[in-house]
Design a protein around this motif. Structure first.
Motif, PDB file in Angstrom:
ATOM      1  N   GLU A 192     -46.159   0.379 -23.954  1.00  0.00           N
ATOM      2  CA  GLU A 192     -44.985  -0.180 -23.290  1.00  0.00           C
ATOM      3  C   GLU A 192     -43.860   0.859 -23.175  1.00  0.00           C
ATOM      4  O   GLU A 192     -43.298   1.053 -22.107  1.00  0.00           O
ATOM      5  CB  GLU A 192     -44.501  -1.392 -24.097  1.00  0.00           C
ATOM      6  N   CYS A 193     -43.570   1.560 -24.303  1.00  0.00           N
ATOM      7  CA  CYS A 193     -42.400   2.451 -24.290  1.00  0.00           C
ATOM      8  C   CYS A 193     -42.735   3.900 -24.628  1.00  0.00           C
ATOM      9  O   CYS A 193     -41.874   4.764 -24.606  1.00  0.00           O
ATOM     10  CB  CYS A 193     -41.324   1.921 -25.238  1.00  0.00           C
ATOM     11  N   CYS A 224     -47.333   3.774 -27.948  1.00  0.00           N
ATOM     12  CA  CYS A 224     -47.075   2.423 -27.446  1.00  0.00           C
ATOM     13  C   CYS A 224     -47.263   2.415 -25.928  1.00  0.00           C
ATOM     14  O   CYS A 224     -46.687   3.234 -25.220  1.00  0.00           O
ATOM     15  CB  CYS A 224     -45.649   2.005 -27.807  1.00  0.00           C
ATOM     16  N   CYS A 265     -45.589  -1.791 -32.123  1.00  0.00           N
ATOM     17  CA  CYS A 265     -44.638  -0.707 -31.917  1.00  0.00           C
ATOM     18  C   CYS A 265     -43.380  -0.973 -32.743  1.00  0.00           C
ATOM     19  O   CYS A 265     -42.793  -2.051 -32.662  1.00  0.00           O
ATOM     20  CB  CYS A 265     -44.276  -0.609 -30.441  1.00  0.00           C
ATOM     21  N   SER A 288     -43.504   5.182 -27.441  1.00  0.00           N
ATOM     22  CA  SER A 288     -43.146   5.581 -28.800  1.00  0.00           C
ATOM     23  C   SER A 288     -44.387   5.840 -29.653  1.00  0.00           C
ATOM     24  O   SER A 288     -45.443   5.258 -29.423  1.00  0.00           O
ATOM     25  CB  SER A 288     -42.293   4.484 -29.446  1.00  0.00           C
ATOM     26  N   CYS A 321     -40.228  -1.168 -29.904  1.00  0.00           N
ATOM     27  CA  CYS A 321     -40.024  -2.265 -28.935  1.00  0.00           C
ATOM     28  C   CYS A 321     -40.805  -3.527 -29.291  1.00  0.00           C
ATOM     29  O   CYS A 321     -40.792  -4.492 -28.524  1.00  0.00           O
ATOM     30  CB  CYS A 321     -40.388  -1.797 -27.526  1.00  0.00           C
ATOM     31  N   HIS A 363     -43.838  -4.213 -29.100  1.00  0.00           N
ATOM     32  CA  HIS A 363     -45.037  -4.454 -28.289  1.00  0.00           C
ATOM     33  C   HIS A 363     -46.289  -4.460 -29.176  1.00  0.00           C
ATOM     34  O   HIS A 363     -46.418  -3.669 -30.098  1.00  0.00           O
ATOM     35  CB  HIS A 363     -45.147  -3.357 -27.227  1.00  0.00           C
TER      36      HIS A 363
HETATM   37 ZN    ZN Z   1     -42.964   0.423 -27.801  1.00  0.00          ZN
END
Ligand code: ZN
Length: 172
Positions: A6-7, A4, A25, A9, A28, A30
């Motif tokens: 964004e995070c 991901c 994701c 993961s 989160c 995303h």
């Molecule tokens: Zn994420």
């Protein structure tokens, strides 16, 4: 292995949205993948937050690129009740030149639109400009096919207008 953006993961799942495969994701929420599809989804979400139909929103945004223009309402029309589409536009005191430019753009756009679009002006606590298709027939004869066809024009108008407002003849 994909992560991901964004995070970080690794819990990515495939999500099919608007007919396009994207990665969502699991941690989160995303979304990532096809940039055009993501942009369309973002725009749709933005339109919903502001209370606009996604059909009219690109045109609303294009009009509001003009500093003297303020859109107060916009509707893609209602097929069931044969209500025609419209955009309500307020124009600042010094904005008449921009209305003239809008009409110039519209003149060109009308060569590509399915229906002829016009700007009407009415008095409603000050001047209210109404951008709408003209059907050239009595109101009672406007049918849902007219409304449906006029809806196609929103994208054409938005594309032409958002291009024109950045050109030198509009800015001069
Ligand atoms: Zn994420």
């Amino acid at each position: 292995m994909a992560v991901c953006e964004e995070c970080g993961s690794h819990q990515l799942e495939i999500a099919v949205l608007e007919g396009v495969e994207l990665e969502r994701c699991g941690l989160c929420d995303h979304l990532q993948g096809n940039p055009q599809a993501i942009a369309r989804l973002d725009e749709r979400r933005e339109a919903e937050e502001l209370g606009y139909s996604p059909i009219v929103y690109p045109l609303v945004k294009a009009l509001e690129l003009v500093p003297t223009f303020h859109v107060t309402a916009a509707s893609p029309g209602r097929v069931e009740t044969n209500e025609f589409p419209f955009v309500f536009l307020r124009v600042a005191q010094d904005g008449l030149r921009d209305v003239e430019r809008l009409l110039t753009s519209l003149e060109m756009a009308n060569q590509s639109t399915r229906r002829r679009w016009v700007v009407e002006c009415t008095l409603q606590r000050g001047l209210l400009f109404i951008l709408r298709p003209r059907f050239w027939k009595p109101i009672l004869e406007i049918d849902n096919n007219d409304i449906r066809e006029a809806r196609y024009d929103f994208k054409i108008l938005a594309d032409i207008l958002s291009r024109d407002v950045k050109l030198s003849w509009w800015r001069s």
